[in-house]
Design an enzyme around this catalytic site. Sequence first.
Site, PDB file in Angstrom:
ATOM      1  N   ASN A 187      46.437 107.562   9.888  1.00 12.73           N
ATOM      2  CA  ASN A 187      47.509 106.574   9.772  1.00 12.73           C
ATOM      3  C   ASN A 187      47.722 105.922  11.132  1.00 12.73           C
ATOM      4  O   ASN A 187      48.295 106.535  12.031  1.00 12.73           O
ATOM      5  CB  ASN A 187      48.783 107.283   9.294  1.00 12.73           C
ATOM      6  N   ALA A 222      62.407 104.740   5.026  1.00 18.67           N
ATOM      7  CA  ALA A 222      62.286 104.937   6.474  1.00 18.67           C
ATOM      8  C   ALA A 222      62.453 106.427   6.730  1.00 18.67           C
ATOM      9  O   ALA A 222      63.409 106.868   7.359  1.00 18.67           O
ATOM     10  CB  ALA A 222      63.329 104.122   7.225  1.00 18.67           C
ATOM     11  N   LEU A 248      58.190 109.805   9.219  1.00 16.46           N
ATOM     12  CA  LEU A 248      57.125 110.798   9.406  1.00 16.46           C
ATOM     13  C   LEU A 248      57.660 112.224   9.535  1.00 16.46           C
ATOM     14  O   LEU A 248      57.136 113.024  10.304  1.00 16.46           O
ATOM     15  CB  LEU A 248      56.289 110.456  10.649  1.00 16.46           C
ATOM     16  N   CYS A 261      51.428 103.934  13.481  1.00 12.98           N
ATOM     17  CA  CYS A 261      52.341 104.691  14.344  1.00 12.98           C
ATOM     18  C   CYS A 261      52.439 103.987  15.691  1.00 12.98           C
ATOM     19  O   CYS A 261      51.464 103.394  16.166  1.00 12.98           O
ATOM     20  CB  CYS A 261      51.825 106.106  14.582  1.00 12.98           C
ATOM     21  N   SER A 321      49.666 109.338   0.405  1.00 15.98           N
ATOM     22  CA  SER A 321      50.403 110.101   1.412  1.00 15.98           C
ATOM     23  C   SER A 321      51.872 109.691   1.460  1.00 15.98           C
ATOM     24  O   SER A 321      52.211 108.515   1.378  1.00 15.98           O
ATOM     25  CB  SER A 321      49.753 109.851   2.769  1.00 15.98           C
TER      26      SER A 321
END
Lengths: 245, 305
Positions: free
Chosen positions: B128, B70, B73, B131, B21
């Site tokens: 994931n 970075a 998301l 987070c 991913s």
Amino acid sequence: MKQSLFTLEHARQLTEDTYELVLSGDTSAVTAPGQFVNIRLPGRFLRRPISICNWTDEALMLLVKVVGDGTRELVRCVPGTELDVLSGLGNGFDPTAAGPHPVLAGGGIGIAPIYGLARRMLDAGQAPTVALGFRSAKDAFYLEEFAALGCRLLIATEDGSMGAKGFVTDCIRNVPECDYVLCCGPLPMLKAVHGLPQLRDGQFSFEARMGCGFGACMGCTIPTRDGYKRVCKDGPILYKEEIVW
Amino acid sequence: MVNLAVELAGVQLKNPIIPASGTFGYGREYAEVYDLNILGSFSWKGTTAQPRLGNPQPRIAEAPSGMLNAVGLQNPGIDAVIAEEVPNIAKIFQGPVIANIGGFSIDEYAENCRKLEDIDQVAILEVNISCPNVHAGGKNFGCDPKAAAEVTRAVKAATKKPVFMKLTPNVTDIAEIARACADAGADGLCLINTLLGMRIDLNTRRPVIANRTGGVSGPAVFPVALRMVWDVYEAVQIPIIGCGGVSSAEDAAEMMLAGAAAVEVGAANLADPRACKTIIEQLPAVCRRLGVDNISELTGGAHHG
């Protein structure tokens, strides 16, 4: 995009930190001036994105400024070195949108794609004015090559040691009939050119630190008026009205 | 003839290689490079409930034998992914897809997973948990065994699909988090996510990445990932997807010997878009060298005898 091996044919030093490289290989993926290649270097994890200065069916010409260890290694490669290259990346300039009075503006190493763009516009019967900016005379390069194109050529240096003293924007102000710009250079230059009131529209080539260079990793996205765009895939050329500073 | 097929919680993969991913988008860019149907599966870009623009530039830095990112998301949001990416994925890939899901609250994780329930091609949910939990002062779910277990339970209650929790390596004892997820009902685990790192530009004396820190990935993290897969394999009975710095068929075999049932390939795709294709092509030769007819025999092989 095409991934293939290119062979370094020759490297020529142009200034203290700028080199011309000629790589032979399959250039079939290159379709427009302003596209770039992403070059893998031994011992470096990330590829190095380099703008295409000019190309033929068999060779790529790149102008490379040494800005770190990777680019230093690249310019030190000896002729015969084989390099893994992703070619034909990015959207490239669209010269057909430029109208009758285009000005092509390049600053520093940003003059690289301007050369190939000018050649193709001249071949297509267009009459571009070329404006080049450098810090000083010792940093200037590729002037003979540009002069040989035969189009109107304006040069500015920040210290006045060559051409007009000032910036590319000063050159463009002196050709008020030019109302469309195609440009590449450092961000402050792009921003200054973008603000010139004489320009009805234009195309601006951006650079960014990239992960992949082909649109997968979202490492280089920047905000535009049409949402976030990937500099590597949706750019590097953005149009005047979509740019957000 | 070497059999490359593996199984993950009842899902059959034709081989153990899965693009990780965040390095593969939703498959579009790589489909221009090779036929994705050679892949065991692929794990799509981490997807959240709302569209996310991600972090400011620069987002990328290089590291010795690796890189930092970075991205933050960045993704179009689960509804847009279902409307625009899922139909396209069906055109470019006919195998089972792993849906990587992010979230900033337990409810968001569950709701995102629920929305994928009727999409048959999504065979596995990869959750994931690296987070920040907006309801717990931004502490990562994946750094706290209780929070990791809570997310696992909530997601399991929301879906019938197999749930793999993707673990962060930025913890003292990853096996403890793994056990908490397994005890809460996870069908499998995927590890590791990126390691937190940073670089400073000597010229500007400022961090290279605008977000200051980024996730380190690439060959540099391979031994760390391998050790963590080993530790987790000893701690749990559920299947593990090994992820972190895999760049060759040999690395994949090593990851399986440490305990992985399948292997994700991440940063290598960015440096070489054909990385997964090359690894898959070379797997049979590596298996022959190791004397195995079924690649699945490698899983955990280094733990015995």
